[in-house]
Design an enzyme around this catalytic site. Structure first.
Site, mmCIF file in Angstrom:
data_model
loop_
_atom_site.group_PDB
_atom_site.id
_atom_site.type_symbol
_atom_site.label_atom_id
_atom_site.label_comp_id
_atom_site.label_asym_id
_atom_site.label_seq_id
_atom_site.Cartn_x
_atom_site.Cartn_y
_atom_site.Cartn_z
ATOM 1 N N ASP B 72 25.992 -25.989 -18.756
ATOM 2 C CA ASP B 72 24.895 -25.379 -19.497
ATOM 3 C C ASP B 72 24.831 -23.867 -19.312
ATOM 4 O O ASP B 72 25.590 -23.288 -18.541
ATOM 5 C CB ASP B 72 23.560 -26.010 -19.042
ATOM 6 C CG ASP B 72 23.502 -26.204 -17.524
ATOM 7 O OD1 ASP B 72 22.733 -27.075 -17.062
ATOM 8 O OD2 ASP B 72 24.259 -25.503 -16.801
ATOM 9 N N ASP B 141 13.375 -34.408 -11.600
ATOM 10 C CA ASP B 141 12.898 -35.358 -12.608
ATOM 11 C C ASP B 141 14.041 -36.209 -13.133
ATOM 12 O O ASP B 141 13.951 -36.801 -14.199
ATOM 13 C CB ASP B 141 12.228 -34.612 -13.776
ATOM 14 C CG ASP B 141 13.165 -33.596 -14.411
ATOM 15 O OD1 ASP B 141 12.726 -32.853 -15.309
ATOM 16 O OD2 ASP B 141 14.350 -33.545 -14.020
ATOM 17 N N HIS B 143 16.973 -35.378 -14.235
ATOM 18 C CA HIS B 143 17.774 -34.929 -15.376
ATOM 19 C C HIS B 143 19.181 -34.537 -14.958
ATOM 20 O O HIS B 143 19.399 -34.103 -13.839
ATOM 21 C CB HIS B 143 17.089 -33.788 -16.136
ATOM 22 C CG HIS B 143 17.108 -32.465 -15.407
ATOM 23 N ND1 HIS B 143 15.957 -31.772 -15.133
ATOM 24 C CD2 HIS B 143 18.110 -31.701 -14.919
ATOM 25 C CE1 HIS B 143 16.250 -30.639 -14.505
ATOM 26 N NE2 HIS B 143 17.552 -30.571 -14.362
ATOM 27 N N GLU B 148 16.552 -33.082 -20.256
ATOM 28 C CA GLU B 148 15.220 -33.331 -19.696
ATOM 29 C C GLU B 148 14.754 -34.743 -20.032
ATOM 30 O O GLU B 148 15.290 -35.375 -20.938
ATOM 31 C CB GLU B 148 14.223 -32.331 -20.282
ATOM 32 C CG GLU B 148 14.684 -30.881 -20.205
ATOM 33 C CD GLU B 148 14.502 -30.272 -18.813
ATOM 34 O OE1 GLU B 148 13.837 -29.240 -18.725
ATOM 35 O OE2 GLU B 148 15.031 -30.826 -17.844
#
Lengths: 428, 279
Positions: B72, B141, B143, B148
């Protein structure tokens, strides 16, 4: 074809610290390898293993009267060839740029000599860069003339016109040392020299009080010539020019730089530490070297004087008056570092302070700070991206191992440091 | 999946680095057959990168024939900004190793046409024959990359708006000024990583413990996108003790008992591991 060079296995003096990083050079400039990696997607054409050497920007000398037997103030000797000869020899001291200095002389001398010493870019072939001329005197105080000849001194009764009559043209001049207490200096001469002729005005060979010095700085002066020498000594009720190191009426952004001759003769190491502790960012190491720099003990010629070199001291023949130093700028850096080490009483942190502070500050005093005096700190005196590739290899004791100008090797102490021996990769 | 449980962060980092080293060396890449490696950013893989650099400097590993694809990059952040993922990869990895810059791929968050950039990235991966080993981390979380919670489990490389939690977590890199944190990023999709022949996820610390639990002990769920790798034939997870805090004792004991088997995956015996079969 422009080649991309990578120097690795080295420690760099960069961003006020010693860091482990590679140095990338192309077209005589220091470049950002990250940009090359992502934009051009190429690798270095030639790589050099620097054997763990310390790499610093090349040294810059703002006050040097001559060297290796040559006298910049002598009209007889003045020539471009002589200047280049000295510029090449100075690379052995790690000097990659300098300001040839002319002591108080007659107008005829200035008008003959000043046009000859033109600014020129340095190279391996022609030696260190010439950054302009430093005219030290003759508008200085008689009582603080040091080794300057009394009969050559002048006053500025008519302001700037007197200077123009004396020197002829300021075209090749970068720095001028004058005594600000002389007539019209603060009101007329200094502002004009700064605004109209773009000179760095330096205060020296002067009996000025602190008040006069402050007014001179506010008028545009930004440098002090060899602090402590040829000026009133610091007095607690009358600080003199030395008091400029802590003076308050100046704007916070104004840095007053001061030359210091750290040759173990002209300035006691305690005085070096005092000045450094009070105002570390303004400290500029200068040699104020006489033509005998680089030569063994003996008698030599400077300006209109005979000087005697004996050990570490150079004096006017027949007197005890010091007339400049014979320590190289590389030695001055070493002496400054030693002075800082001597002043560190906490033995437990001394090594850490040495490696994180003393080495860096001593080197910056001979590189970054002189460049800042001349407003060229983006090009010279730094290893930042975009700067000229003038740099030196140093060992742990700060001895010069090799000198590079515009990316080319100009001098090496032994063959071991020749780039032919350091090369580990050549063009594909 | 295989879960390798190590004592602490540095043991995890070293295990991961040794695994990558062995995979590349066993593959014996050359000019005609490049090893395609997917790479993450963040604090978790830092130790692994340091170790890999050591291996390169000791001449035990070369990236000469390795192609990399990062996961990313932020949108709109200048490439030379100290917090860009380009800067991260250069400073922490690429500048220290012998990789060919032409073999390095990182999404360009400043491309004029971001969708085109993402599509070209997918094509570039296909053109080199797909990713052999994709290394990643996991967010608190759950991810993977910037996928997400709520991301499609079959998603491809695309533009994602960052979750508020992510922006807050990243503020520390931008002088604690929330306004300076980028709000969107380009990221490989869950599907993109699933296409790799093998997935290696590094997980460290108690802050990731619940995410690890949700990733491997509960169902496949797009709210915890790493859980998608339960459907991957070769999912290797390396974590430290702290990250196991939310796992069942049964799970932890089982995988710890397999350590003698797992150790063979990083043995420096010069022979390929016989365990390169499905998990």
């Amino acid at each position: 074809m422009t080649l991309l060079y990578r120097f690795y296995n080295c420690t760099l003096v960069r961003d006020h610290a010693l860091i482990q990083d590679d140095l990338w050079i192309r077209n005589g400039k220091i470049i950002n390898p990250e940009k090359i990696f992502f934009s051009e997607k190429t690798r270095a054409d030639i790589e050099y293993d620097c054997q763990g050497a310390l790499i610093a920007p090349g040294y810059i000398d703002l006050q040097i009267n001559g060297a290796f037997g040559h006298d910049f103030s002598s009209a007889d000797e003045a020539s471009e060839e002589m200047l280049i000869k000295v510029a090449k020899l100075l690379t052995s001291h790690g000097v990659t740029a300098f300001v040839p200095t002319i002591v108080s002389s007659l107008p005829e001398t200035y008008q003959e000599v000043l046009p000859i010493y033109k600014r020129r870019a340095g190279s391996a072939k022609d030696g260190a860069t010439i950054l302009g001329i430093h005219i030290e005197g003759p508008f200085i105080a008689e009582n603080k003339r040091g080794a300057h000849r009394t009969d050559f001194l002048r006053k500025s009764e008519c302001g700037i016109e007197d200077l123009k009559t004396c020197y002829g043209s300021f075209e090749n001049v970068s720095i001028i040392t004058l005594a600000p207490e002389l007539p019209n200096m603060v009101e007329n001469v200094i502002p004009e020299l700064v605004a109209r002729h773009d000179l760095v005005v330096s205060l020296g060979h002067s009996t000025a009080t602190l008040d006069c010095g402050e007014r001179a700085i506010l008028a545009g002066a930004r440098f002090i010539t060899h602090l402590f020498n040829a000026m009133l000594p610091f007095h607690h009720r009358d600080p003199g020019l030395v008091g400029l190191l802590t003076t308050h009426p100046l704007p916070a952004t104004t840095i007053v730089y001061y030359g210091l001759i750290v040759d173990t003769v002209h300035t006691h190491s305690a005085a070096v530490r005092l000045a450094h502790r009070v105002h570390p960012h303004g400290l500029v190491l200068v040699t104020d070297a006489v033509p005998a720099l680089g030569f063994p003990d003996g008698t030599y010629h400077m300006g209109a004087h005979e000087i005697v070199v004996n050990g570490k001291r150079a004096t006017i023949a027949g007197t005890e008056t010091l007339c400049g130093s014979i320590a190289s700028l590389a030695e001055c850096v070493q002496y400054m570092r030693q002075a800082l080490l001597d002043g560190e009483t906490n033995k437990e942190i001394i090594n850490e302070k040495d490696s994180t502070q003393f080495v860096v500050e001593s080197i910056e005093a001979a590189t970054l700070h002189p460049a800042q005096v001349l407003h060229i700190e983006n090009q010279k005196g730094t290893l930042s991206f975009g700067a000229d590739a003038d740099f030196i290899f140093l060992d742990k004791s700060l001895n010069i191992l090799s000198t590079f100008i515009a990316g080319e090797q100009a001098w090496t102490v032994t063959d071991q440091w020749s780039i032919d021996n350091l090369q580990t990769k050549s063009s594909q | 999946m295989r879960l390798v449980i190590t004592d602490d962060y540095s043991a995890m980092a070293e295990w991961g680095a040794r695994y990558i080293k062995k995979r590349i060396n066993d593959f014996k890449p050359d000019a005609n057959r490049l090893f395609v490696l997917g790479l993450p950013t963040g604090s978790t893989p830092l130790g692994t990168y340091k170790k890999l650099i050591e291996f390169v400097k000791a001449k035990q590993l070369s990236f000469q024939y390795v192609v990399t694809f990062n996961m990313d990059e932020y949108v709109g952040l200048p490439r030379d900004h100290p917090e860009s993922y380009h800067s991260f990869m250069w400073n922490n990895f690429f500048k220290h190793i012998d990789i060919d810059p032409k073999n390095v791929h990182i999404l360009d968050g400043n491309a004029t046409d971001l969708i085109h950039e993402c599509n070209e990235y997918e094509k570039a991966i296909q053109q080199v024959g797909g990713v052999e080993l994709f290394v990643g981390g996991i967010g608190p979380d759950g991810h993977i990359a910037f996928n997400e919670p709520g991301s499609s489990l079959v998603s491809r490389t695309r533009v994602k708006t960052l979750a508020q939690d992510t922006i807050i977590a990243n503020a520390r890199f931008f002088g604690n000024d929330i306004k300076k944190v980028p709000t969107s990023a380009l990221t490989v999709g869950v599907g993109t990583v699933m296409d790799a022949k093998e997935v290696l996820i590094l997980i460290s610390g108690t802050s990731k413990a619940y995410a690890l639990h949700m990733a491997i002990e509960e169902g496949v769920n797009h709210m915890w996108t790493v859980s998608a790798f339960q459907n991957h034939p070769r999912f290797l997870c390396v974590c430290d003790e702290d990250a196991t805090m939310e796992l069942k004792v049964k799970t932890v004991r089982y995988f710890k008992s397999l350590m003698p088997v797992h150790s063979k995956l990083i043995e420096d015996n010069g022979a390929p591991s016989l365990l390169h079969t499905e998990n």
